[in-house]
Design a protein around this motif. Structure first.
Motif, PDB file in Angstrom:
ATOM      1  N   ASP A   1       0.833  -1.202   0.000  1.00 21.72           N
ATOM      2  CA  ASP A   1       0.000   0.000   0.000  1.00 21.72           C
ATOM      3  C   ASP A   1       0.872   1.257   0.000  1.00 21.72           C
ATOM      4  N   PHE A   2       1.950   1.235   0.776  1.00 24.05           N
ATOM      5  CA  PHE A   2       2.912   2.333   0.820  1.00 24.05           C
ATOM      6  C   PHE A   2       3.500   2.574  -0.580  1.00 24.05           C
ATOM      7  N   ALA A   3       3.932   1.503  -1.223  1.00 27.11           N
ATOM      8  CA  ALA A   3       4.538   1.612  -2.551  1.00 27.11           C
ATOM      9  C   ALA A   3       3.547   2.142  -3.582  1.00 27.11           C
ATOM     10  N   SER A   4       2.299   1.727  -3.481  1.00 25.95           N
ATOM     11  CA  SER A   4       1.275   2.198  -4.412  1.00 25.95           C
ATOM     12  C   SER A   4       1.147   3.718  -4.348  1.00 25.95           C
ATOM     13  N   ILE A   5       1.158   4.271  -3.152  1.00 28.27           N
ATOM     14  CA  ILE A   5       1.037   5.725  -2.985  1.00 28.27           C
ATOM     15  C   ILE A   5       2.307   6.435  -3.443  1.00 28.27           C
ATOM     16  N   THR A   6       3.453   5.927  -3.037  1.00 31.87           N
ATOM     17  CA  THR A   6       4.694   6.630  -3.374  1.00 31.87           C
ATOM     18  C   THR A   6       5.032   6.532  -4.858  1.00 31.87           C
ATOM     19  N   ASN A   7       4.531   5.525  -5.549  1.00 31.89           N
ATOM     20  CA  ASN A   7       4.810   5.401  -6.980  1.00 31.89           C
ATOM     21  C   ASN A   7       4.010   6.368  -7.838  1.00 31.89           C
ATOM     22  N   ILE A   8       3.017   7.022  -7.277  1.00 29.70           N
ATOM     23  CA  ILE A   8       2.260   8.018  -8.050  1.00 29.70           C
ATOM     24  C   ILE A   8       3.198   9.108  -8.543  1.00 29.70           C
ATOM     25  N   ARG A   9       4.188   9.458  -7.735  1.00 31.42           N
ATOM     26  CA  ARG A   9       5.170  10.465  -8.147  1.00 31.42           C
ATOM     27  C   ARG A   9       5.872  10.040  -9.442  1.00 31.42           C
ATOM     28  N   ASN A  10       6.201   8.775  -9.575  1.00 33.74           N
ATOM     29  CA  ASN A  10       6.874   8.279 -10.784  1.00 33.74           C
ATOM     30  C   ASN A  10       5.944   8.292 -11.988  1.00 33.74           C
TER      31      ASN A  10
ATOM     32  N   SER B   1       1.501  13.962  -6.092  1.00 35.41           N
ATOM     33  CA  SER B   1       1.416  12.726  -5.302  1.00 35.41           C
ATOM     34  C   SER B   1       1.106  13.080  -3.853  1.00 35.41           C
ATOM     35  N   GLY B   2       0.126  12.403  -3.313  1.00 32.86           N
ATOM     36  CA  GLY B   2      -0.275  12.701  -1.946  1.00 32.86           C
ATOM     37  C   GLY B   2      -0.906  11.500  -1.275  1.00 32.86           C
ATOM     38  N   ALA B   3      -1.377  11.733  -0.060  1.00 27.01           N
ATOM     39  CA  ALA B   3      -2.058  10.683   0.699  1.00 27.01           C
ATOM     40  C   ALA B   3      -3.057  11.328   1.649  1.00 27.01           C
ATOM     41  N   GLU B   4      -4.143  10.625   1.867  1.00 26.32           N
ATOM     42  CA  GLU B   4      -5.097  11.000   2.910  1.00 26.32           C
ATOM     43  C   GLU B   4      -4.823  10.066   4.085  1.00 26.32           C
ATOM     44  N   ILE B   5      -4.300  10.649   5.145  1.00 28.97           N
ATOM     45  CA  ILE B   5      -3.834   9.853   6.281  1.00 28.97           C
ATOM     46  C   ILE B   5      -4.781  10.050   7.457  1.00 28.97           C
ATOM     47  N   ASP B   6      -5.103   8.952   8.115  1.00 27.87           N
ATOM     48  CA  ASP B   6      -6.040   8.991   9.238  1.00 27.87           C
ATOM     49  C   ASP B   6      -5.436   9.641  10.472  1.00 27.87           C
ATOM     50  N   ILE B   7      -6.241  10.483  11.119  1.00 27.39           N
ATOM     51  CA  ILE B   7      -5.943  10.965  12.469  1.00 27.39           C
ATOM     52  C   ILE B   7      -6.359   9.828  13.399  1.00 27.39           C
ATOM     53  N   VAL B   8      -5.444   9.369  14.266  1.00 32.24           N
ATOM     54  CA  VAL B   8      -5.710   8.142  15.006  1.00 32.24           C
ATOM     55  C   VAL B   8      -5.938   8.322  16.505  1.00 32.24           C
ATOM     56  N   ASP B   9      -5.769   9.543  17.019  1.00 30.36           N
ATOM     57  CA  ASP B   9      -5.986   9.713  18.456  1.00 30.36           C
ATOM     58  C   ASP B   9      -6.354  11.160  18.779  1.00 30.36           C
ATOM     59  N   LYS B  10      -6.670  11.400  20.032  1.00 34.19           N
ATOM     60  CA  LYS B  10      -7.097  12.737  20.475  1.00 34.19           C
ATOM     61  C   LYS B  10      -6.002  13.782  20.342  1.00 34.19           C
ATOM     62  N   GLU B  11      -4.756  13.351  20.316  1.00 35.50           N
ATOM     63  CA  GLU B  11      -3.641  14.279  20.202  1.00 35.50           C
ATOM     64  C   GLU B  11      -3.403  14.719  18.756  1.00 35.50           C
ATOM     65  N   GLY B  12      -4.106  14.125  17.834  1.00 37.52           N
ATOM     66  CA  GLY B  12      -3.975  14.485  16.430  1.00 37.52           C
ATOM     67  C   GLY B  12      -2.867  13.748  15.699  1.00 37.52           C
ATOM     68  N   ASN B  13      -2.329  12.702  16.299  1.00 37.34           N
ATOM     69  CA  ASN B  13      -1.300  11.912  15.615  1.00 37.34           C
ATOM     70  C   ASN B  13      -1.884  11.241  14.382  1.00 37.34           C
ATOM     71  N   LEU B  14      -1.032  11.109  13.387  1.00 36.04           N
ATOM     72  CA  LEU B  14      -1.449  10.465  12.151  1.00 36.04           C
ATOM     73  C   LEU B  14      -1.048   8.998  12.153  1.00 36.04           C
ATOM     74  N   ALA B  15      -1.756   8.215  11.370  1.00 31.54           N
ATOM     75  CA  ALA B  15      -1.505   6.768  11.297  1.00 31.54           C
ATOM     76  C   ALA B  15      -0.043   6.474  11.015  1.00 31.54           C
TER      77      ALA B  15
ATOM     78  N   LYS C   1       8.364  11.035   0.530  1.00 32.82           N
ATOM     79  CA  LYS C   1       8.164  10.536  -0.831  1.00 32.82           C
ATOM     80  C   LYS C   1       6.919  11.065  -1.523  1.00 32.82           C
ATOM     81  N   ILE C   2       6.163  11.930  -0.854  1.00 34.42           N
ATOM     82  CA  ILE C   2       4.964  12.510  -1.465  1.00 34.42           C
ATOM     83  C   ILE C   2       4.996  14.030  -1.299  1.00 34.42           C
ATOM     84  N   ASP C   3       4.084  14.703  -1.997  1.00 32.88           N
ATOM     85  CA  ASP C   3       4.078  16.160  -2.004  1.00 32.88           C
ATOM     86  C   ASP C   3       2.955  16.795  -1.194  1.00 32.88           C
TER      87      ASP C   3
END
Length: 135
Positions: free
Chosen positions: A53-62, A74-88, A109-111
Protein backbone atom coordinates in the motif's frame (compact mmCIF):
# COMPACT_ATOMS: atom_id res chain seq x y z
CA UNK A 1 -5.52 31.37 -9.31
CA UNK A 2 -4.63 27.72 -9.88
CA UNK A 3 -7.46 25.32 -10.73
CA UNK A 4 -6.68 22.16 -8.77
CA UNK A 5 -8.60 19.29 -7.23
CA UNK A 6 -6.72 18.38 -4.05
CA UNK A 7 -8.66 15.29 -3.01
CA UNK A 8 -8.86 12.54 -5.62
CA UNK A 9 -8.64 8.77 -5.10
CA UNK A 10 -7.69 6.18 -7.71
CA UNK A 11 -8.43 2.47 -7.79
CA UNK A 12 -5.66 1.59 -5.35
CA UNK A 13 -7.51 3.53 -2.63
CA UNK A 14 -9.90 0.60 -2.10
CA UNK A 15 -13.11 2.57 -2.69
CA UNK A 16 -12.58 4.51 -5.90
CA UNK A 17 -12.97 3.18 -9.41
CA UNK A 18 -10.91 5.42 -11.69
CA UNK A 19 -7.43 4.76 -13.01
CA UNK A 20 -4.84 7.51 -13.04
CA UNK A 21 -5.31 7.77 -16.81
CA UNK A 22 -9.07 8.29 -16.37
CA UNK A 23 -8.44 10.89 -13.65
CA UNK A 24 -5.98 12.67 -15.95
CA UNK A 25 -8.45 12.71 -18.86
CA UNK A 26 -11.28 14.03 -16.67
CA UNK A 27 -9.04 16.70 -15.15
CA UNK A 28 -8.14 18.00 -18.60
CA UNK A 29 -11.80 17.98 -19.64
CA UNK A 30 -12.67 20.08 -16.57
CA UNK A 31 -9.93 22.58 -17.36
CA UNK A 32 -7.87 21.80 -14.27
CA UNK A 33 -4.19 22.67 -14.05
CA UNK A 34 -3.41 20.08 -11.36
CA UNK A 35 -4.86 17.09 -9.56
CA UNK A 36 -3.64 15.69 -6.26
CA UNK A 37 -4.08 11.95 -5.98
CA UNK A 38 -4.50 11.40 -2.25
CA UNK A 39 -5.22 7.73 -1.72
CA UNK A 40 -6.03 6.51 1.77
CA UNK A 41 -3.25 5.45 4.11
CA UNK A 42 -4.45 4.37 7.51
CA UNK A 43 -5.45 1.35 9.57
CA UNK A 44 -8.91 1.18 8.08
CA UNK A 45 -7.85 1.32 4.45
CA UNK A 46 -4.56 -0.54 4.25
CA UNK A 47 -4.23 -4.23 3.50
CA UNK A 48 -2.25 -6.87 5.32
CA UNK A 49 0.69 -5.93 3.10
CA UNK A 50 1.36 -2.42 4.37
CA UNK A 51 4.49 -2.03 2.26
CA UNK A 52 2.50 -2.73 -0.92
CA UNK A 53 0.00 0.00 0.00
CA UNK A 54 2.91 2.33 0.82
CA UNK A 55 4.54 1.61 -2.55
CA UNK A 56 1.28 2.20 -4.41
CA UNK A 57 1.04 5.73 -2.99
CA UNK A 58 4.69 6.63 -3.37
CA UNK A 59 4.81 5.40 -6.98
CA UNK A 60 2.26 8.02 -8.05
CA UNK A 61 5.17 10.46 -8.15
CA UNK A 62 6.87 8.28 -10.78
CA UNK A 63 3.71 7.89 -12.87
CA UNK A 64 3.04 11.63 -12.76
CA UNK A 65 6.22 12.31 -14.76
CA UNK A 66 4.53 10.87 -17.85
CA UNK A 67 1.87 13.59 -17.89
CA UNK A 68 3.14 16.96 -19.06
CA UNK A 69 -0.22 18.61 -19.79
CA UNK A 70 -1.61 18.30 -16.26
CA UNK A 71 0.32 18.49 -13.00
CA UNK A 72 -0.35 15.31 -11.03
CA UNK A 73 0.57 15.78 -7.38
CA UNK A 74 1.42 12.73 -5.30
CA UNK A 75 -0.27 12.70 -1.95
CA UNK A 76 -2.06 10.68 0.70
CA UNK A 77 -5.10 11.00 2.91
CA UNK A 78 -3.83 9.85 6.28
CA UNK A 79 -6.04 8.99 9.24
CA UNK A 80 -5.94 10.97 12.47
CA UNK A 81 -5.71 8.14 15.01
CA UNK A 82 -5.99 9.71 18.46
CA UNK A 83 -7.10 12.74 20.47
CA UNK A 84 -3.64 14.28 20.20
CA UNK A 85 -3.97 14.49 16.43
CA UNK A 86 -1.30 11.91 15.61
CA UNK A 87 -1.45 10.46 12.15
CA UNK A 88 -1.51 6.77 11.30
CA UNK A 89 1.81 4.94 11.49
CA UNK A 90 3.59 7.80 13.31
CA UNK A 91 4.95 5.20 15.73
CA UNK A 92 5.24 2.21 13.35
CA UNK A 93 8.29 1.01 11.48
CA UNK A 94 9.03 -1.32 8.58
CA UNK A 95 11.12 -4.32 9.56
CA UNK A 96 14.01 -3.09 7.41
CA UNK A 97 14.26 0.34 9.09
CA UNK A 98 13.82 0.93 12.81
CA UNK A 99 15.00 4.55 12.67
CA UNK A 100 12.45 6.24 10.41
CA UNK A 101 8.73 5.79 11.07
CA UNK A 102 6.51 4.65 8.24
CA UNK A 103 4.78 8.03 8.36
CA UNK A 104 8.06 9.99 8.11
CA UNK A 105 9.19 7.75 5.27
CA UNK A 106 5.90 8.44 3.45
CA UNK A 107 6.27 12.20 4.03
CA UNK A 108 9.66 12.11 2.31
CA UNK A 109 8.16 10.54 -0.83
CA UNK A 110 4.96 12.51 -1.46
CA UNK A 111 4.08 16.16 -2.00
CA UNK A 112 0.77 16.60 -0.17
CA UNK A 113 -0.92 15.21 2.94
CA UNK A 114 -4.57 15.45 3.87
CA UNK A 115 -5.26 14.54 7.49
CA UNK A 116 -8.74 13.11 8.04
CA UNK A 117 -10.71 11.47 10.78
CA UNK A 118 -12.53 8.26 9.94
CA UNK A 119 -14.63 6.47 12.55
CA UNK A 120 -12.65 3.60 14.07
CA UNK A 121 -15.07 2.32 16.69
CA UNK A 122 -18.72 2.52 17.58
CA UNK A 123 -18.04 4.79 20.55
CA UNK A 124 -16.95 7.75 18.39
CA UNK A 125 -14.35 8.68 20.99
CA UNK A 126 -12.57 11.16 18.73
CA UNK A 127 -15.78 12.81 17.52
CA UNK A 128 -16.92 13.31 21.12
CA UNK A 129 -13.51 14.73 22.03
CA UNK A 130 -13.51 17.19 19.11
CA UNK A 131 -17.11 18.26 19.76
CA UNK A 132 -16.36 18.86 23.45
CA UNK A 133 -13.23 20.83 22.50
CA UNK A 134 -15.07 23.29 20.26
CA UNK A 135 -18.24 23.52 22.36
Amino acid sequence: MIKVDTHVHCISSKHAYSTIEEIHTRGLAKGLEAIAITDHFGPRYTSENLFSDFASITNIRNIAKFYTDLNIISGAEIDIVDKEGNLAFFDSFFDFDSKQSILDRLFSKIDLVIASYHQFDSKNVLVKHFCNTIA
